[in-house]
Design a protein around this motif. Structure first.
Motif, mmCIF file in Angstrom:
data_model
loop_
_atom_site.group_PDB
_atom_site.id
_atom_site.type_symbol
_atom_site.label_atom_id
_atom_site.label_comp_id
_atom_site.label_asym_id
_atom_site.label_seq_id
_atom_site.Cartn_x
_atom_site.Cartn_y
_atom_site.Cartn_z
ATOM 1 N N MET A 12 0.829 -1.202 0.000
ATOM 2 C CA MET A 12 0.000 0.000 0.000
ATOM 3 C C MET A 12 0.867 1.258 0.000
ATOM 4 O O MET A 12 0.561 2.245 -0.683
ATOM 5 N N CYS A 15 2.081 1.597 -3.417
ATOM 6 C CA CYS A 15 0.976 2.018 -4.277
ATOM 7 C C CYS A 15 0.773 3.525 -4.234
ATOM 8 O O CYS A 15 0.619 4.175 -5.259
ATOM 9 N N THR A 16 0.767 4.099 -3.016
ATOM 10 C CA THR A 16 0.556 5.550 -2.902
ATOM 11 C C THR A 16 1.689 6.319 -3.581
ATOM 12 O O THR A 16 1.458 7.368 -4.188
ATOM 13 N N ALA A 20 0.997 8.686 -6.749
ATOM 14 C CA ALA A 20 1.356 10.092 -6.603
ATOM 15 C C ALA A 20 2.246 10.522 -7.771
ATOM 16 O O ALA A 20 2.080 11.620 -8.322
ATOM 17 N N TYR A 98 -5.303 16.803 -3.545
ATOM 18 C CA TYR A 98 -5.452 15.636 -2.676
ATOM 19 C C TYR A 98 -6.275 15.972 -1.432
ATOM 20 O O TYR A 98 -7.086 15.167 -0.967
ATOM 21 N N GLY A 221 1.234 0.851 -9.878
ATOM 22 C CA GLY A 221 0.301 1.202 -8.811
ATOM 23 C C GLY A 221 -0.852 0.226 -8.725
ATOM 24 O O GLY A 221 -1.259 -0.175 -7.626
ATOM 25 N N ILE A 225 -1.582 -2.129 -5.438
ATOM 26 C CA ILE A 225 -2.821 -2.064 -4.647
ATOM 27 C C ILE A 225 -3.539 -3.406 -4.637
ATOM 28 O O ILE A 225 -4.168 -3.799 -3.642
ATOM 29 N N GLU A 241 -3.143 4.797 2.967
ATOM 30 C CA GLU A 241 -3.436 5.507 1.714
ATOM 31 C C GLU A 241 -3.230 7.006 1.884
ATOM 32 O O GLU A 241 -2.909 7.715 0.930
ATOM 33 N N TYR A 242 -3.380 7.492 3.123
ATOM 34 C CA TYR A 242 -3.242 8.928 3.370
ATOM 35 C C TYR A 242 -1.782 9.390 3.295
ATOM 36 O O TYR A 242 -1.523 10.600 3.320
ATOM 37 N N THR A 243 -0.829 8.463 3.214
ATOM 38 C CA THR A 243 0.561 8.881 3.024
ATOM 39 C C THR A 243 0.749 9.540 1.660
ATOM 40 O O THR A 243 1.790 10.161 1.415
ATOM 41 N N ALA A 244 -0.262 9.422 0.796
ATOM 42 C CA ALA A 244 -0.204 10.100 -0.505
ATOM 43 C C ALA A 244 -0.021 11.601 -0.326
ATOM 44 O O ALA A 244 0.599 12.274 -1.162
ATOM 45 N N TRP A 247 3.610 12.460 -0.140
ATOM 46 C CA TRP A 247 4.216 12.438 -1.468
ATOM 47 C C TRP A 247 3.830 13.680 -2.263
ATOM 48 O O TRP A 247 4.666 14.280 -2.956
#
Length: 300
Positions: A12, A15-16, A20, A98, A221, A225, A241-244, A247
């Motif tokens: 995950m 993926c982010t 991004a 975002y 990506g 995921i 997912e919020y680590t996007a 980025w």
């Protein structure tokens, strides 16, 4: 079990990062091409990689479609989602876009009530309300903190994403993952391509490497995921997912020398906090149901 969950979290996080990067490429292309054309290019760029994966695994039979009407609806939602997102990043930073888009998980919970007949308790409704207030704070009606057209585009993208996520919950009962990914890209490419024909801008030679990068990042990506959800429950990996946002802020700072305003930080924090609460609440309820079920099970 623990090792599998760690693999899911790792995928995950990857993926982010990939998505991004893909969104940053979309922002680059949005400076030259109309949003609908960028959406068509995004779908077309990823299709060769998806087809290559299907060919290597000889997985053609899983492309079978059971419910065409749901695929078509999802294709329209994909069109709106990409159009809105590209319209957002065209005039706003990645982080600002975002911050608005992160309202999508709240909308999924809210829309699941009328569309899927799910029950949402008072505390979750309060979390949704607080999260939406964070979006309003970022929009700053009558102010100039964000481009109104870009913010509305990002909001439209979030609504379309939420509706598409709900449709996937229904479609997974009859459609394979391969089918969902492949036809999503095909319909996005066709719908966006047809609508963008009147204003189509010839692709510049210097942008072909960007399109190749777009396809690679999108394919990586999508793979990441898929592996994330294969290795760990959604309630475990969803918070990552919020680590996007990290980025997005980093990419904005390095490549465009921009930094979110304090208002955006506050609004995004509210939205993310409420999203994390909904995930935690969902996980708690799942545990309660499992415990109650185990208690009612006769001991052999």
């Amino acid at each position: 079990m623990q090792h599998s969950r760690l693999r899911g979290i790792t995928f995950m996080l990857a993926c982010t990062a990939f998505f991004a990067g893909m969104d940053a490429v979309l922002k680059v292309l949005s400076g030259t091409y109309p949003p609908l054309q960028v959406g068509a290019m995004r779908g077309a760029a990823s299709l060769p990689f998806v087809l290559a994966t299907i060919a290597l695994t000889n997985n053609w039979r899983n492309l079978k479609v059971v419910r065409w009407e749901l695929h078509l609806i999802r294709g329209v939602l994909a069109l709106i989602m990409l159009w809105g997102f590209v319209a957002g990043v065209k005039v706003m930073s990645l982080a600002d876009t975002y911050a608005i888009f992160f309202v999508a998980p709240l909308l999924v919970t809210a829309l699941a009530v009328p569309l899927l007949k799910e029950v949402v308790d008072l505390r979750r409704w309060l979390a949704i309300g607080v999260g939406l207030s964070g979006v309003l704070w970022m929009l700053k009606p009558g102010g100039t903190s964000l481009s109104l057209s870009g913010a509305l585009g990002a909001l439209a993208s979030a609504v379309a994403y939420a509706l598409a996520s709900i449709s996937v919950r229904v479609m997974t009962r009859t459609e394979s993952t391969v089918s969902l990914v492949f036809w999503f890209l095909v319909l996005l490419t066709i719908f966006a391509g047809l609508l963008s024909l009147p204003t189509w801008v010839p692709i510049r030679a210097e942008h072909w490497p960007w399109l190749a990068l777009l396809g690679v990042l999108g394919a990586l990506g999508q793979h990441a995921i898929t592996e994330a959800f294969r290795n760990a429950p959604a309630s475990v990996i969803a918070p990552f997912e919020y680590t996007a946002m990290l980025w997005a802020v980093s990419i904005d700072w390095v490549f465009w020398n921009t930094w979110p305003a304090n208002r955006i930080w506050l609004g995004a924090s509210l939205v993310i906090a409420c999203g994390l609460y909904l995930i935690w609440r969902e996980r708690q309820q799942d545990r309660q149901v499992a415990t109650a079920g185990a208690a009612d099970t006769p001991v052999p």
